[in-house]
Motif scaffolding. Structure first.
Motif, PDB file in Angstrom:
ATOM      1  N   HIS A  87       0.984  -1.183  -0.036  1.00  0.00           N
ATOM      2  CA  HIS A  87       0.204  -0.097   0.098  1.00  0.00           C
ATOM      3  C   HIS A  87       0.884   1.162  -0.048  1.00  0.00           C
ATOM      4  O   HIS A  87       1.936   1.056  -0.434  1.00  0.00           O
ATOM      5  CB  HIS A  87      -0.854   0.047   1.354  1.00  0.00           C
ATOM      6  CG  HIS A  87      -2.038  -0.955   1.247  1.00  0.00           C
ATOM      7  ND1 HIS A  87      -2.857  -1.154   2.276  1.00  0.00           N
ATOM      8  CD2 HIS A  87      -2.284  -1.771   0.206  1.00  0.00           C
ATOM      9  CE1 HIS A  87      -4.009  -2.154   2.012  1.00  0.00           C
ATOM     10  NE2 HIS A  87      -3.473  -2.344   0.547  1.00  0.00           N
ATOM     11  N   GLY A  88       0.364   2.413   0.074  1.00  0.00           N
ATOM     12  CA  GLY A  88       1.233   3.551   0.346  1.00  0.00           C
ATOM     13  C   GLY A  88       0.404   4.797   0.723  1.00  0.00           C
ATOM     14  O   GLY A  88      -0.744   4.763   0.139  1.00  0.00           O
ATOM     15  N   HIS A  89       1.278   5.604   1.190  1.00  0.00           N
ATOM     16  CA  HIS A  89       0.689   7.316   1.066  1.00  0.00           C
ATOM     17  C   HIS A  89       0.992   7.902  -0.079  1.00  0.00           C
ATOM     18  O   HIS A  89       2.307   7.951  -0.364  1.00  0.00           O
ATOM     19  CB  HIS A  89       1.059   7.856   2.463  1.00  0.00           C
ATOM     20  CG  HIS A  89       0.474   7.853   3.712  1.00  0.00           C
ATOM     21  ND1 HIS A  89       0.560   6.722   4.539  1.00  0.00           N
ATOM     22  CD2 HIS A  89      -0.767   8.240   3.986  1.00  0.00           C
ATOM     23  CE1 HIS A  89      -0.258   6.711   5.344  1.00  0.00           C
ATOM     24  NE2 HIS A  89      -0.999   7.731   5.408  1.00  0.00           N
ATOM     25  N   GLN A  90       0.154   8.485  -0.947  1.00  0.00           N
ATOM     26  CA  GLN A  90       0.446   9.145  -2.202  1.00  0.00           C
ATOM     27  C   GLN A  90      -0.008  10.569  -1.826  1.00  0.00           C
ATOM     28  O   GLN A  90      -1.110  11.045  -1.818  1.00  0.00           O
ATOM     29  CB  GLN A  90      -0.272   8.625  -3.153  1.00  0.00           C
ATOM     30  CG  GLN A  90       0.020   7.014  -3.630  1.00  0.00           C
ATOM     31  CD  GLN A  90      -0.483   6.699  -4.776  1.00  0.00           C
ATOM     32  OE1 GLN A  90      -1.870   6.632  -4.890  1.00  0.00           O
ATOM     33  NE2 GLN A  90       0.155   5.963  -5.750  1.00  0.00           N
ATOM     34  N   PHE A  91       1.131  11.268  -1.604  1.00  0.00           N
ATOM     35  CA  PHE A  91       1.012  12.903  -1.324  1.00  0.00           C
ATOM     36  C   PHE A  91       0.177  12.769  -0.022  1.00  0.00           C
ATOM     37  O   PHE A  91      -0.830  13.667   0.179  1.00  0.00           O
ATOM     38  CB  PHE A  91       0.281  13.519  -2.389  1.00  0.00           C
ATOM     39  CG  PHE A  91       1.411  13.847  -3.567  1.00  0.00           C
ATOM     40  CD1 PHE A  91       1.849  15.219  -3.526  1.00  0.00           C
ATOM     41  CD2 PHE A  91       1.572  13.470  -4.518  1.00  0.00           C
ATOM     42  CE1 PHE A  91       2.853  15.557  -4.445  1.00  0.00           C
ATOM     43  CE2 PHE A  91       2.585  13.335  -5.406  1.00  0.00           C
ATOM     44  CZ  PHE A  91       3.106  14.820  -5.698  1.00  0.00           C
ATOM     45  N   ARG A  92       0.446  11.983   0.905  1.00  0.00           N
ATOM     46  CA  ARG A  92       0.087  11.959   2.231  1.00  0.00           C
ATOM     47  C   ARG A  92      -1.223  11.573   2.388  1.00  0.00           C
ATOM     48  O   ARG A  92      -1.963  11.538   3.627  1.00  0.00           O
ATOM     49  CB  ARG A  92       0.221  13.245   2.917  1.00  0.00           C
ATOM     50  CG  ARG A  92       1.833  13.497   3.017  1.00  0.00           C
ATOM     51  CD  ARG A  92       2.243  14.377   4.048  1.00  0.00           C
ATOM     52  NE  ARG A  92       3.734  14.564   3.956  1.00  0.00           N
ATOM     53  CZ  ARG A  92       4.588  15.690   4.522  1.00  0.00           C
ATOM     54  NH1 ARG A  92       3.802  16.232   5.406  1.00  0.00           N
ATOM     55  NH2 ARG A  92       5.809  15.331   4.395  1.00  0.00           N
ATOM     56  N   THR A  93      -1.993  10.872   1.271  1.00  0.00           N
ATOM     57  CA  THR A  93      -3.313  10.216   1.211  1.00  0.00           C
ATOM     58  C   THR A  93      -3.208   8.761   1.103  1.00  0.00           C
ATOM     59  O   THR A  93      -2.431   8.300   0.385  1.00  0.00           O
ATOM     60  CB  THR A  93      -4.426  11.005   0.061  1.00  0.00           C
ATOM     61  OG1 THR A  93      -4.364  12.312   0.064  1.00  0.00           O
ATOM     62  CG2 THR A  93      -5.558  10.163  -0.028  1.00  0.00           C
ATOM     63  N   GLY A 103       0.059  -1.903  -5.343  1.00  0.00           N
ATOM     64  CA  GLY A 103       0.713  -3.032  -5.642  1.00  0.00           C
ATOM     65  C   GLY A 103       1.687  -2.806  -6.906  1.00  0.00           C
ATOM     66  O   GLY A 103       1.294  -1.722  -7.578  1.00  0.00           O
ATOM     67  N   ASP A 104       2.297  -3.825  -7.338  1.00  0.00           N
ATOM     68  CA  ASP A 104       3.052  -3.698  -8.585  1.00  0.00           C
ATOM     69  C   ASP A 104       2.158  -3.813  -9.611  1.00  0.00           C
ATOM     70  O   ASP A 104       1.481  -4.708  -9.944  1.00  0.00           O
ATOM     71  CB  ASP A 104       3.730  -4.986  -8.645  1.00  0.00           C
ATOM     72  CG  ASP A 104       5.581  -4.649  -7.923  1.00  0.00           C
ATOM     73  OD1 ASP A 104       5.560  -3.495  -7.947  1.00  0.00           O
ATOM     74  OD2 ASP A 104       6.054  -5.574  -7.664  1.00  0.00           O
ATOM     75  N   GLY A 105       1.765  -2.475 -10.082  1.00  0.00           N
ATOM     76  CA  GLY A 105       0.825  -2.752 -11.309  1.00  0.00           C
ATOM     77  C   GLY A 105       1.203  -2.700 -12.528  1.00  0.00           C
ATOM     78  O   GLY A 105       0.380  -2.778 -13.690  1.00  0.00           O
ATOM     79  N   SER A 157      -3.325  -3.614 -11.387  1.00  0.00           N
ATOM     80  CA  SER A 157      -3.061  -2.616 -12.452  1.00  0.00           C
ATOM     81  C   SER A 157      -4.276  -1.478 -12.380  1.00  0.00           C
ATOM     82  O   SER A 157      -4.026  -0.462 -13.002  1.00  0.00           O
ATOM     83  CB  SER A 157      -2.625  -2.988 -13.730  1.00  0.00           C
ATOM     84  OG  SER A 157      -1.782  -4.024 -13.984  1.00  0.00           O
ATOM     85  N   ARG A 158      -5.161  -1.844 -11.779  1.00  0.00           N
ATOM     86  CA  ARG A 158      -6.289  -1.195 -11.624  1.00  0.00           C
ATOM     87  C   ARG A 158      -6.832  -0.835 -13.312  1.00  0.00           C
ATOM     88  O   ARG A 158      -6.831  -1.787 -13.952  1.00  0.00           O
ATOM     89  CB  ARG A 158      -6.230   0.186 -10.813  1.00  0.00           C
ATOM     90  CG  ARG A 158      -5.860  -0.252  -9.261  1.00  0.00           C
ATOM     91  CD  ARG A 158      -5.630   0.956  -8.368  1.00  0.00           C
ATOM     92  NE  ARG A 158      -4.305   1.415  -8.755  1.00  0.00           N
ATOM     93  CZ  ARG A 158      -3.894   2.686  -8.398  1.00  0.00           C
ATOM     94  NH1 ARG A 158      -4.754   3.504  -7.666  1.00  0.00           N
ATOM     95  NH2 ARG A 158      -2.417   3.061  -8.538  1.00  0.00           N
ATOM     96  N   SER A 159      -7.098   0.476 -13.422  1.00  0.00           N
ATOM     97  CA  SER A 159      -7.456   0.561 -14.861  1.00  0.00           C
ATOM     98  C   SER A 159      -6.179   0.839 -15.787  1.00  0.00           C
ATOM     99  O   SER A 159      -6.425   1.196 -16.973  1.00  0.00           O
ATOM    100  CB  SER A 159      -8.282   2.004 -14.910  1.00  0.00           C
ATOM    101  OG  SER A 159      -7.594   2.988 -14.240  1.00  0.00           O
ATOM    102  N   GLY A 160      -4.914   0.516 -15.334  1.00  0.00           N
ATOM    103  CA  GLY A 160      -3.808   1.082 -16.206  1.00  0.00           C
ATOM    104  C   GLY A 160      -3.506  -0.130 -17.068  1.00  0.00           C
ATOM    105  O   GLY A 160      -4.069  -1.249 -16.922  1.00  0.00           O
ATOM    106  N   ASP A 161      -2.587   0.136 -18.190  1.00  0.00           N
ATOM    107  CA  ASP A 161      -2.389  -0.788 -19.233  1.00  0.00           C
ATOM    108  C   ASP A 161      -1.044  -1.665 -18.888  1.00  0.00           C
ATOM    109  O   ASP A 161      -0.681  -2.494 -19.509  1.00  0.00           O
ATOM    110  CB  ASP A 161      -2.105  -0.057 -20.401  1.00  0.00           C
ATOM    111  CG  ASP A 161      -1.072   0.842 -20.570  1.00  0.00           C
ATOM    112  OD1 ASP A 161      -0.495   0.956 -19.621  1.00  0.00           O
ATOM    113  OD2 ASP A 161      -0.947   1.539 -21.633  1.00  0.00           O
TER     114      ASP A 161
END
Length: 473
Positions: free
Chosen positions: A78-84, A90-92, A122-126
């Motif tokens: 997981h992670g904080h992205q710009f503190r959110t 995960g490895d997307g 990957s969520r919606s990424g290619d």
């Protein structure tokens, strides 16, 4: 071709079990065109003897290396992205491809990918990487290694023959897959995922794994979580300090972009400073300046606190807080040491080193708009005042704002008295890697498939690395 005896496979990540990664397969790319291979890095892990066809089979098609991971692993974190906080990471678009030991040191190293295809995360990424992004990362790691920053090394860049659509650059744009050689891909966010899922037993397993693989000196520590946090805090302080001395802005200091060995990796919207500016940002979307040049140490410490919060599931808070409280002092010490190394002079002790570092930052500020960051260190490398004053920026250095720096530097001795005999220092200008030059290199590739400027830049950065002689380990 038989593989080198220096090749030492050791897929340790498998010992953590299925809760930490997902088996995946690489994308089946239309083409595999080799654009870059790092034979110097490959020699350190016994993979430099591959023919081009063998190289592409392993780093374009990702055929397993002998006695290594049978299937790539998309790591969970997981992670904080710009503190959110983002619990869907995960490895997307990458995976752990192999683990192996470094010849000579025995360090455990990872071969990991970027742009190798879709995964469960990957969520919606290619799951792809643009060729431009790969070119930028190869250049970043070469420059950072030359400047003594602990960094992953770009191992391979293969163009894939795909046309990608992106919102932040002209599209369609060419696709690529990058392989990096890194000390570890275990992130602060790896711990965060299992803390979020309230799995202290997994946190404990991670601690044991990290100590066994990367911090064996802590095996007998009484409080292993606190000892690990203290060690990671020291590594992170050194990393932040070397960024500052290099004039480097990472751009996206999220918790999933920091690893537990204190090695810089995963370069997106990075920048190198044109000149001294604490407010300089690398990412166009960093509107608040959260990850600006002057706030990087603050960002690293914030991330360390999140790691400490994860470890509090298996440790008392007091020793963790004590470990974190050591960051400021470690950072100041590391920053002074990093600045002294960049100036190519021998340490005179903590107090003198710190005073020189402060004087150097004040001199960089005094130089203002005409003084670029990298030329300052190039001109003064080895502490040779006569050389600096005789150079193209001599008039700047004669100004009053440089008097204290010059006086202090004169009390230091060069680390290598003959270093300035290297041909690199005969030039009037050093190698830099500012945004406009990267864009110009990419434009030639994009418009005419002309790789000559890219190859020439890498050769020049290798010359700089040899001339400076700065270790990134």
């Amino acid at each position: 071709m038989p593989i080198s005896p220096a090749y030492q496979p050791d897929p340790q990540f498998l010992t953590l079990g299925p809760d930490f990664a997902d088996p995946v397969a690489a994308a089946d790319f239309p083409q595999t065109i080799l654009r870059y291979r790092n034979d110097r890095a490959a020699a350190t892990v016994g993979l430099d003897s591959f023919s081009e066809a063998e190289w592409l089979a392993h780093f374009g098609r990702f055929a397993p290396l002998p006695d290594n991971l049978k299937q790539p692993l998309a790591m969970r974190y997981h992670g904080h992205q710009f503190r959110t906080y983002n619990p869907e990471l995960g490895d997307g678009r990458g995976f752990l491809f192999a683990q192996l030991r470094e010849a000579g040191t025995g360090r455990l190293l990872d071969l990991g990918t970027k742009g190798s295809g879709q995964t469960p995360w990957s969520r919606s990424g290619d799951g792809r990487l643009t060729l431009k992004g790969g070119v930028r990362e190869v250049l970043a790691t070469a420059m950072l290694e030359a400047l003594g920053v602990p960094t992953s090394r770009s191992f391979s860049l293969v163009e894939t023959g795909e046309a990608l659509e992106r919102n932040d650059e002209p599209s369609p744009t060419r696709g690529a897959v990058l392989t990096r050689l890194s000390h570890s891909h275990i992130r602060f966010g790896t711990f965060q995922r299992h803390a979020f899922e309230e799995a202290p037993e997994r946190i404990g397993a991670l601690i044991d794994h990290v100590i066994a693989c990367y911090y064996p000196e802590l095996e007998s520590a009484e409080d292993r979580p606190a000892a690990l946090l203290e060690a990671v805090t020291g590594r992170a302080a050194r990393l932040a300090a070397t960024w500052m001395a290099a004039g480097f802005v990472h751009g996206v200091l999220n918790t999933d972009n920091m690893n537990i060995t204190g090695e810089s990796f995963d370069y997106g919207p990075y920048r190198f400073l044109p000149r001294n500016d604490p407010n300089f940002v690398a990412a166009y979307f960093d509107h608040s300046g959260l990850y600006s040049f002057g706030r990087q140490a603050e960002a690293v410490f914030w991330n360390l606190r999140q790691l400490g919060g994860c470890l509090s599931l298996v440790s008392e808070s007091e020793p963790l807080v004590e470990a974190l409280n050591g960051f400021a002092g470690r950072y100041r010490t590391e920053l002074a040491a990093a600045m002294v190394r960049r100036l190519g002079v021998r340490s005179r002790g903590a107090e003198a080193d710190s005073s020189l570092a402060q004087a150097a930052f004040q001199a960089l500020a005094a130089g203002g708009e005409p003084l670029r960051w990298e030329p300052f260190f190039f001109d003064w490398f080895g502490g040779d005042e006569a050389r600096a004053l005789a150079g193209v920026r001599g008039d700047i250095y004669r100004q009053e704002g440089f008097a204290d720096f010059r006086a202090q530097l004169a009390t230091f001795e060069p680390v290598k008295p003959d270093a300035l005999n290297h041909a690199y220092f005969a030039a009037s200008e050093p190698q830099e890697l500012i945004y406009e030059e990267i864009e110009a290199i990419w434009a030639r590739i994009d418009q005419a498939d002309d790789w000559s400027a890219f190859d020439a830049k890498l050769a020049a950065l290798e010359t700089a690395r040899q001339a400076y002689g700065l270790s990134s380990d």
